[in-house]
Motif scaffolding. Structure first.
Motif, short mmCIF file in Angstrom:
data_model
loop_
_atom_site.label_atom_id
_atom_site.label_comp_id
_atom_site.label_asym_id
_atom_site.label_seq_id
_atom_site.Cartn_x
_atom_site.Cartn_y
_atom_site.Cartn_z
N GLN A 1 0.84 -1.18 0.00
CA GLN A 1 0.00 0.00 0.00
C GLN A 1 0.88 1.24 0.00
N SER A 2 0.44 2.30 -0.70
CA SER A 2 1.30 3.48 -0.87
C SER A 2 0.45 4.74 -0.97
N ASN A 3 1.08 5.87 -0.67
CA ASN A 3 0.41 7.16 -0.90
C ASN A 3 0.63 7.65 -2.32
N GLY A 4 1.54 7.02 -3.07
CA GLY A 4 1.74 7.33 -4.48
C GLY A 4 2.58 8.54 -4.79
N LEU A 5 3.05 9.26 -3.79
CA LEU A 5 3.78 10.51 -4.05
C LEU A 5 5.06 10.29 -4.85
N LEU A 6 5.70 9.16 -4.69
CA LEU A 6 6.99 8.92 -5.33
C LEU A 6 6.89 8.09 -6.60
N LEU A 7 5.68 7.94 -7.11
CA LEU A 7 5.49 7.11 -8.30
C LEU A 7 5.43 7.93 -9.59
N ASP A 8 6.22 7.53 -10.56
CA ASP A 8 6.08 8.01 -11.92
C ASP A 8 6.17 6.78 -12.83
N GLU A 9 6.07 6.97 -14.15
CA GLU A 9 6.01 5.81 -15.04
C GLU A 9 7.30 5.00 -15.00
N ARG A 10 8.43 5.66 -14.93
CA ARG A 10 9.70 4.94 -14.89
C ARG A 10 9.80 4.09 -13.63
N ARG A 11 9.39 4.69 -12.51
CA ARG A 11 9.42 3.95 -11.23
C ARG A 11 8.43 2.79 -11.26
N ALA A 12 7.27 3.01 -11.85
CA ALA A 12 6.25 1.97 -11.93
C ALA A 12 6.75 0.79 -12.76
N ALA B 1 9.83 -0.12 -13.20
CA ALA B 1 10.87 -0.82 -12.45
C ALA B 1 10.26 -1.75 -11.41
N LEU B 2 9.22 -1.30 -10.76
CA LEU B 2 8.56 -2.11 -9.74
C LEU B 2 7.90 -3.34 -10.37
N ILE B 3 7.25 -3.16 -11.50
CA ILE B 3 6.59 -4.27 -12.18
C ILE B 3 7.63 -5.30 -12.64
N LYS B 4 8.72 -4.82 -13.22
CA LYS B 4 9.77 -5.72 -13.68
C LYS B 4 10.40 -6.48 -12.51
N ALA B 5 10.45 -5.84 -11.35
CA ALA B 5 11.04 -6.48 -10.18
C ALA B 5 10.13 -7.57 -9.61
N GLY B 6 8.81 -7.51 -9.92
CA GLY B 6 7.94 -8.58 -9.46
C GLY B 6 6.67 -8.16 -8.73
N ASP C 1 -0.86 2.61 -14.72
CA ASP C 1 -1.64 2.07 -15.83
C ASP C 1 -0.83 2.09 -17.13
N ARG C 2 -0.10 3.19 -17.35
CA ARG C 2 0.74 3.27 -18.56
C ARG C 2 1.83 2.20 -18.52
N ALA C 3 2.42 2.03 -17.35
CA ALA C 3 3.51 1.06 -17.22
C ALA C 3 3.02 -0.37 -17.45
N ARG C 4 1.87 -0.71 -16.89
CA ARG C 4 1.40 -2.09 -17.07
C ARG C 4 0.98 -2.35 -18.52
N ARG C 5 0.47 -1.31 -19.20
CA ARG C 5 0.11 -1.49 -20.62
C ARG C 5 1.37 -1.59 -21.49
N THR C 6 2.38 -0.79 -21.17
CA THR C 6 3.64 -0.85 -21.91
C THR C 6 4.29 -2.22 -21.78
N LEU C 7 4.28 -2.75 -20.54
CA LEU C 7 4.93 -4.03 -20.28
C LEU C 7 3.99 -5.21 -20.46
N GLN C 8 2.71 -4.92 -20.76
CA GLN C 8 1.69 -5.97 -20.87
C GLN C 8 1.70 -6.86 -19.62
N ALA C 9 1.74 -6.19 -18.47
CA ALA C 9 1.86 -6.89 -17.19
C ALA C 9 0.51 -7.05 -16.51
N ASP C 10 0.40 -8.11 -15.73
CA ASP C 10 -0.83 -8.40 -14.99
C ASP C 10 -0.76 -7.76 -13.60
#
Length: 434
Positions: free
Chosen positions: A98-109, A111-116, A150-159
């Motif tokens: 769970q997060s407040n989202g303040l530190l999230l941008d597409e590049r960070r998103a 990286a998190l998705i790729k990490a798992g 949302d942009r990151a998961r569509r770019t990476l086609q991630a679930d």
């Protein structure tokens, strides 16, 4: 249904592991236990070396939740921890926080998705900004974070599933249907609502959850209506009942209260009259109507919605015991649940109650599986699962100033139980978490 052998095998390992990877946060929310009176939570990050000691337990876990009091995105090695956990867990294991989202941008998103990362839940109670909300969750930041995810998961086609958590109280409940519509429009997958954790008198005044079960509420309403037909206001005459007043109206009300208590004993229903009277005020709010509107909007927009009950469930049940969950603090200490994760003060029936963390070991010195299978921890889980501890929220004599935590000696409560769960809000069914 699981067979007895399967259940016994499952109990050998925690299925859900909560790890508080940091207690630091970049917000200062009024309703956070970290800022509650009596709280002494130090600021620290879990060392990567300590986190890696979770590997044997992660191999058996279904779910890993990477947060507690702090903001997970502040951990300087979060991506590394995610990659390690993803490799250690079995295929299909869920990892989220769970997060407040303040530190999230597409590049960070990305990286998190790729990490798992499997799921992330963003905290937001209101769409519109209000006064005195500086330092708390804001819609603009959450909206940016959702868009980036949302942009990151569509770019990476991630679930990746994106969620939103909303805390319901008197100042936010009217916004619930609009929050559902807004969340669906932001391409959020689910919305999880919860009631307040009662840390102070302010949260108590804002709280909407009725800690009395339906059978107690219905019994009280039945006799209240009977009294009203005779021109007697039970709420007004309740003080006289406890003072044994000799005034005629108080005596008449006392007779009805006594009959109510007799009927309650026959039905094995516990009545806390002051609590029943106090929470009756929430019946004036259109809570049921707002819930229906929110549910209709969620169904229409295809949003998964989790709403908490408005009153206590009839039978107490610990979600942490049911989930076979365990909790690891940033310093490596192992606790059984959210309620006993830290030292703090909570409110029970308008009284302050000290809560003391219950520690069973530390993963820096011992494997989590050894701690989980230890005699003390197994006994605690077994006793907590039976839910035979003191019913503090409906006890007419309560609340007690302390409960089985006397100088860490874990004395029995008034029901003979050694688990300090009577004051817990989670087992009533009104509080939810990831």
């Amino acid at each position: 249904m699981f067979s007895a052998a399967t259940m016994q095998q499952r109990a050998m390992y925690p299925r859900k592991i909560h790890v508080e990877i940091t207690t630091r946060c970049n917000l200062h929310c009024r309703m956070c236990v970290k800022h509650a009176q009596g709280s002494c939570i130090s600021e620290e990050d879990i060392p990567a070396a300590t986190f890696r000691r979770l590997a044997p337990a992660l191999a058996h876990a279904d779910t890993l939740v990477l947060n507690g009091i702090g903001e997970p995105l502040l951990h300087p090695r979060l991506d590394e921890l995610l990659r390690f956990a993803r490799k250690a867990m079995k295929v299909g294991g869920k990892i989220g926080f769970q997060s407040n989202g303040l530190l999230l941008d597409e590049r960070r998103a990305e990286a998190l998705i790729k990490a798992g990362l499997s799921t992330i839940c963003l905290s937001l109670d209101r769409i519109k900004k209000v006064e005195d909300s500086a330092g708390e969750h804001q819609a603009e930041a959450v909206e940016r974070a959702i868009a980036a995810l949302d942009r990151a998961r569509r770019t990476l086609q991630a679930d990746l599933t994106i969620g939103l958590e909303m805390v319901l109280h008197r100042e936010t409940i009217a916004d619930l249907p609009d929050m559902v519509e807004w969340a669906a429009g932001q391409k959020v997958d689910y919305l999880m609502a919860t009631h307040l954790l009662l840390y102070d008198e302010i949260s108590e005044k804002l709280d909407l959850f009725n800690p009395n079960p339906a059978e107690a509420i219905q019994l009280f309403q039945k006799h209240e209506e009977r009294a009203a037909s005779r021109g007697i206001n039970l709420a007004r005459h309740l003080p006289g009942y406890f003072r044994l007043s000799r005034q005629k109206e108080d005596r008449q009300a006392a007779e009805i209260f006594a009959e109510m208590q007799v009927e309650a004993r026959k039905q094995d229903v516990r009545l806390h009259l002051q609590s029943l009277v106090r929470h009756r005020e929430n019946t004036a709010l259109p809570l049921g109507e707002l819930y229906k509107k929110a549910e209709a909007a969620a169904a229409r927009r295809g949003l998964e919605l989790f709403l908490p009950a408005l009153e206590a469930q009839s039978g107490r049940s610990c979600i942490f015991m049911n989930d076979e969950a365990t909790f690891v603090a940033a310093n490596g200490d192992v606790m059984p649940c959210h309620f006993l994760w830290h030292n703090y003060t909570c409110r029970v029936l308008q009284e302050a109650v000290a809560v003391r963390k219950r520690t069973f070991g530390n993963i820096a010195r011992q494997c989590l599986l050894q701690i989980w299978q230890s005699e003390n921890y197994r006994q605690f889980r077994d006793e907590a699962s039976r839910s035979q501890y003191a019913p503090c929220w409906t006890c007419s004599q309560g609340p007690c100033p302390t409960l089985v935590n006397d100088e860490d000696q874990y004395a029995n409560d008034c029901f003979g139980s050694r688990v300090p769960c009577g004051h817990c809000q989670w087992n009533l069914g009104g509080v939810r978490c990831m």
